[in-house]
Structures are given as structure tokens and as C-alpha cells.
Design an enzyme around this catalytic site. Structure first.
Site, PDB file in Angstrom:
ATOM      1  N   LYS A   1       0.835  -1.205   0.000  1.00  0.00           N
ATOM      2  CA  LYS A   1       0.000   0.000   0.000  1.00  0.00           C
ATOM      3  C   LYS A   1       0.868   1.251   0.000  1.00  0.00           C
ATOM      4  O   LYS A   1       1.906   1.310   0.676  1.00  0.00           O
ATOM      5  CB  LYS A   1      -0.915  -0.011   1.223  1.00  0.00           C
ATOM      6  CG  LYS A   1      -1.917   1.132   1.290  1.00  0.00           C
ATOM      7  CD  LYS A   1      -2.777   0.980   2.531  1.00  0.00           C
ATOM      8  CE  LYS A   1      -3.808   2.086   2.651  1.00  0.00           C
ATOM      9  NZ  LYS A   1      -4.656   1.906   3.862  1.00  0.00           N
TER      10      LYS A   1
ATOM     11  N   SER B   1      -9.167   2.145   2.968  1.00  0.00           N
ATOM     12  CA  SER B   1      -8.277   2.810   2.026  1.00  0.00           C
ATOM     13  C   SER B   1      -7.238   1.894   1.396  1.00  0.00           C
ATOM     14  O   SER B   1      -6.449   2.324   0.563  1.00  0.00           O
ATOM     15  CB  SER B   1      -7.560   3.961   2.736  1.00  0.00           C
ATOM     16  OG  SER B   1      -6.776   3.477   3.821  1.00  0.00           O
TER      17      SER B   1
ATOM     18  N   SER C   1      -9.569  -0.219   7.197  1.00  0.00           N
ATOM     19  CA  SER C   1      -9.028  -0.034   5.851  1.00  0.00           C
ATOM     20  C   SER C   1      -8.430  -1.275   5.209  1.00  0.00           C
ATOM     21  O   SER C   1      -8.159  -1.269   4.013  1.00  0.00           O
ATOM     22  CB  SER C   1      -7.971   1.080   5.855  1.00  0.00           C
ATOM     23  OG  SER C   1      -8.588   2.338   5.975  1.00  0.00           O
TER      24      SER C   1
END
Length: 434
Positions: free
Chosen positions: A55, A129, A153
Site C-alpha cells: 500500500k 483505504s 481499511s
């Protein structure tokens, strides 16, 4: 894998940066080592040749870390501990995955890339996210991915994309640099519980740069049958989601577990979550940077600047009370189970469902009430794909254990996964990631 990313990812938007040259060199080196050493090649390298994405909030040497933002990233361009450990175990980092700015929303919409689309339905969000990570794993564009989870997330996009997402106990995996809100966990995503479980011994353990790392206890795994499971349904759960999760109940019973339907056993902590997150975001964003911020996140930052010290202290009191309440609940239950997200994925370019999409209303995370409480408590929580709605969209079941009961959560999830016998692979995706 790199060919699959090149051909498939433009329609998904899972990656913001791909390490073509380095990944290819490392893959060729792994092939040579396997050819000459055979099984001995895996000694000290349990993840040799496994493709991993990271990420874009997590620092990664050799690749830019934009954090989903137009703001400059002033952090050192070195591997975070989790990335360094994966590389040392032989994994190949193939690229950085998309995120919202600083991971502020539970969607993957930012000013630095196109919205990440759900591999099951390109008009729908992948969640966030860590949406890029979940979409990459679901589409077979890596074997596993490394995400972060500050209010759901990892688990929210795992549920929306039909993959496994695990938020371990707080502090189990180092988070460097540490986050001011002390809610954020590093966690893996994969297509199977077994893959997640294989990553955890590599990722876990203290690091001096994160003073909270290594503080989570490691509870002994209780006998797996029968487990005492508290089954929770959050208000607002959509019928298609409920129908899928209800189908898991007889499977749990057949496995020998005792399942009790219980009311949500704690008051809604959403207000405290908002104050803690907003205060931390305001602390990390200078007013001179406002013009370059994501407009949605800026509304949260400005709210954070308006908070008094007393308001933040009250939010912290709520956090402590929730921890105490859940610790008491977990004396009666080995696991809690519930739909990870009570709704189906919304539009790909939205930050939230329409009723929660105005950041000024501060409801941007309120549509996922089962995720954030366990960031406030630091408990291990895993989202397991358990079926599809009539619209063909994945549904995740969340299993939550007591702080430190990470192995129990993983073991129970693995047995349930086997009993369900599901293989959820989106149409048109590659199987290279398996």
C-alpha cells in the site's frame, strides 16, 4: 505477473507504481536459486518468489511513496520494517497500491490516480483505504498484499473484493513511522487464510522504531471445538448481505461451535473515533498545505483544528471505556462474528454511500460500524469472504478475538473457510496470484 498487471490493471487502477525492472530481476534470481538448490532454497526464505504489493502509505525503498497525496512525502525512502521482513524472506515487491490521501477514507479515491475499481463490478468501489491492495489480490495481480487499517481499511476492501483481510492485534506488526492516533495497524490481504497465516510469523515482532510493537500478548490458542461465538447484526444491515451471512450460521453449528445471537454489546464509539482521527490529521497537516489537500480530507482536518484538548481527552476516555467493555465481553465469548460491512459496494468514484458522502457532516466512515470499534480496542479481526449477493458482489464475515488471540482467529477462520469450500475469483481475473 508483470504482464498481467500491464494488461489488466488499467481497467482496475490497483497500482500507482510498478517495479518492473527490479521485480523481474528478483524473479529471475529466485528461479535460478530454485533450479540449483531445490527445496533447500526455502531455508531462511519461506516466501521465496512470492509476489507482494505494498500500500502506498508504507515506505518502500526504490519506489515512490506518495501516500495518495499531492503533498510532499518527507519520510525516509527506506523499507518499513514489514517490507524489509518480506524481502528478507524472499518475497518480490511488484509495486505500490492505490490509497486515498493518507488513508483518510474507506474508499480509494484520490487526486493522484483514478479511483480503484472493484474487480467484481468495475462501476463499484473496491473499498478502502487499502482498496488497491484488495483489488490487486482479487484480480490475481499479486499473491499477497500489505495494507494498513486505521478504521477498517484492510477489512472493508477485503469484504468488498472477496479476499481475506487481517488486522492483527495492535502492535503485532511494527508501524513505522508510528501514527499519532495509535489506531493504525499493518495487515496482510490474500486469497486464503492459509496465505495470511504464513505471512504473520514473517511480519510480526518488535522494532525499536515503533514503541508499541511487541506489546500485544500472544495468547495460547484455545481448543477450536467448541468455540463460544457471539453473533452480532449491526443496525442497517442490507438484506442481500444478511442473507449471505445467515447462511454461515448452520456451518458454524455443524463445526461444533456454540453460537449465541447477541445485541451489539457496546455503545457506538463513532464520535470518539472521528475526534481522534481528526485531531491526528490536523496535527499532521500544516495550514499552508491546505490548497493541495484532498477537499474531503481537508474538511476533516479543519474540524480537527477546532477541537479542544478537553474534547480529545473525552474521546480517549471513550476509547478506554470501550476497551474495558470489550474485554468483559470476551470473557464470555472466544470470538465475535458479524458482517464485515453491512452494505454492498457503492459507486467507484464516491468516498461513501450518498447519505454519508459530505465530509462536512463527518459521517464519512459511519456506514461501516462493525470495523472501527476494533481499531479503538486493538483486537485482532479478520474478514473472510463467505458468498456473493444476487448482484454478484462479495460479502465478508468478520471474526474478532480478544487482544492477543490472533492465532485463534486465524485458525477458526481457516477451518470455516475449508468448511464453506468457496473459491471466489472475479470474472476475467488471472489465477497467477494464487
Amino acid at each position: 505477473m508483470l504482464t498481467a498487471i500491464r494488461e489488466t490493471d488499467p481497467g482496475i487502477g490497483a497500482y500507482v507504481e510498478v517495479a518492473h525492472a527490479r521485480a523481474l530481476r528478483e524473479a529471475e534470481a529466485a528461479d535460478r536459486l530454485l533450479a540449483t538448490a531445490g527445496e533447500a532454497a526455502f531455508r531462511g526464505r519461506p516466501l521465496l518468489g512470492v509476489t507482494v504489493s505494498v500500500k502506498d502509505l508504507i515506505q518502500t525503498e526504490g519506489l515512490p511513496t506518495r501516500r495518495g497525496s499531492l503533498l510532499a512525502n518527507r519520510r525516509a525512502a527506506a523499507d518499513a520494517p514489514a517490507v524489509a521482513r518480506l524481502r528478507a524472506a524472499g518475497a518480490i515487491v511488484v509495486g505500490k497500491t492505490t490509497t486515498s490521501e493518507y488513508g483518510w477514507s474507506a474508499s480509494t479515491v484520490s487526486r493522484v490516480s483514478a479511483p480503484t475499481r472493484n474487480p467484481w463490478a468495475p462501476d463499484r468501489t473496491a473499498g478502502g483505504s487499502s482498496g488497491g491492495s484488495a483489488a490487486a489480490v482479487a484480480a490475481g495481480l499479486c499473491t499477497v498484499s500489505l495494507g494498513t487499517d486505521g478504521a477498517g481499511s484492510v477489512r472493508i476492501p477485503a469484504a468488498f473484493c472477496g479476499v481475506v483481510g487481517f488486522k492483527p492485534s495492535y502492535g503485532r506488526i511494527p508501524y513505522v513511522p508510528p501514527c499519532a492516533e495509535r489506531l493504525s495497524h499493518v495487515g496482510p490481504l490474500a486469497r486464503s487464510v492459509a496465505d495470511v497465516a504464513e505471512l504473520m510469523p514473517v511480519l510480526a515482532g518488535p522494532d525499536h522504531r515503533d514503541p508499541d510493537s511487541g506489546t500485544a500478548p500472544a495468547l495460547p490458542t484455545a481448543p477450536l471445538v467448541p468455540l463460544r461465538i457471539g453473533w452480532i447484526e449491526f443496525p442497517g444491515t442490507a438484506d442481500p448481505v444478511r442473507d449471505v451471512t445467515e447462511g454461515v450460521l448452520p456451518v458454524l453449528t455443524a463445526l461444533g461451535h456454540r453460537v449465541d445471537r447477541i445485541e451489539v454489546p457496546f455503545p457506538d464509539p463513532y464520535g470518539a473515533l472521528v475526534d481522534i482521527l481528526a485531531a491526528a490529521d490536523a496535527h499532521g497537516t500544516a495550514p499552508e498545505d491546505d490548497s493541495r489537500c484532498d477537499r474531503g480530507r481537508l474538511a476533516v482536518v479543519r474540524y480537527g483544528r477546532s477541537l479542544s484538548a478537553a474534547a480529545v481527552a473525552r474521546a480517549e476516555e471513550t476509547r478506554l471505556a470501550l476497551r474495558a467493555r470489550l474485554a468483559t465481553v470476551m470473557e464470555s465469548y472466544d470470538l465475535l462474528a458479524m458482517a464485515t460491512v453491512p452494505i454492498e459496494p457503492f459507486a467507484a468514484d464516491a468516498i461513501a454511500p450518498p447519505w454519508a458522502a459530505d465530509p462536512a457532516d463527518l459521517r464519512w466512515l459511519s456506514w461501516s460500524p462493525a470495523a472501527h470499534p476494533f481499531n479503538l480496542t486493538g483486537q485482532p479481526a479478520l474478514s473472510l469472504p463467505v458468498g456473493l449477493t444476487p448482484a454478484g458482489l462479495p460479502v465478508g464475515l468478520q471474526l474478532v478475538g480478544a487482544v492477543g488471540a490472533d492465532d485463534l482467529v486465524l485458525s477458526a477462520a481457516g477451518l470455516l473457510e475449508t468448511a464453506l469450500g468457496l473459491t471466489l475469483i472475479p470474472p476475467g481475473s488471472t489465477t497467477e496470484g494464487t
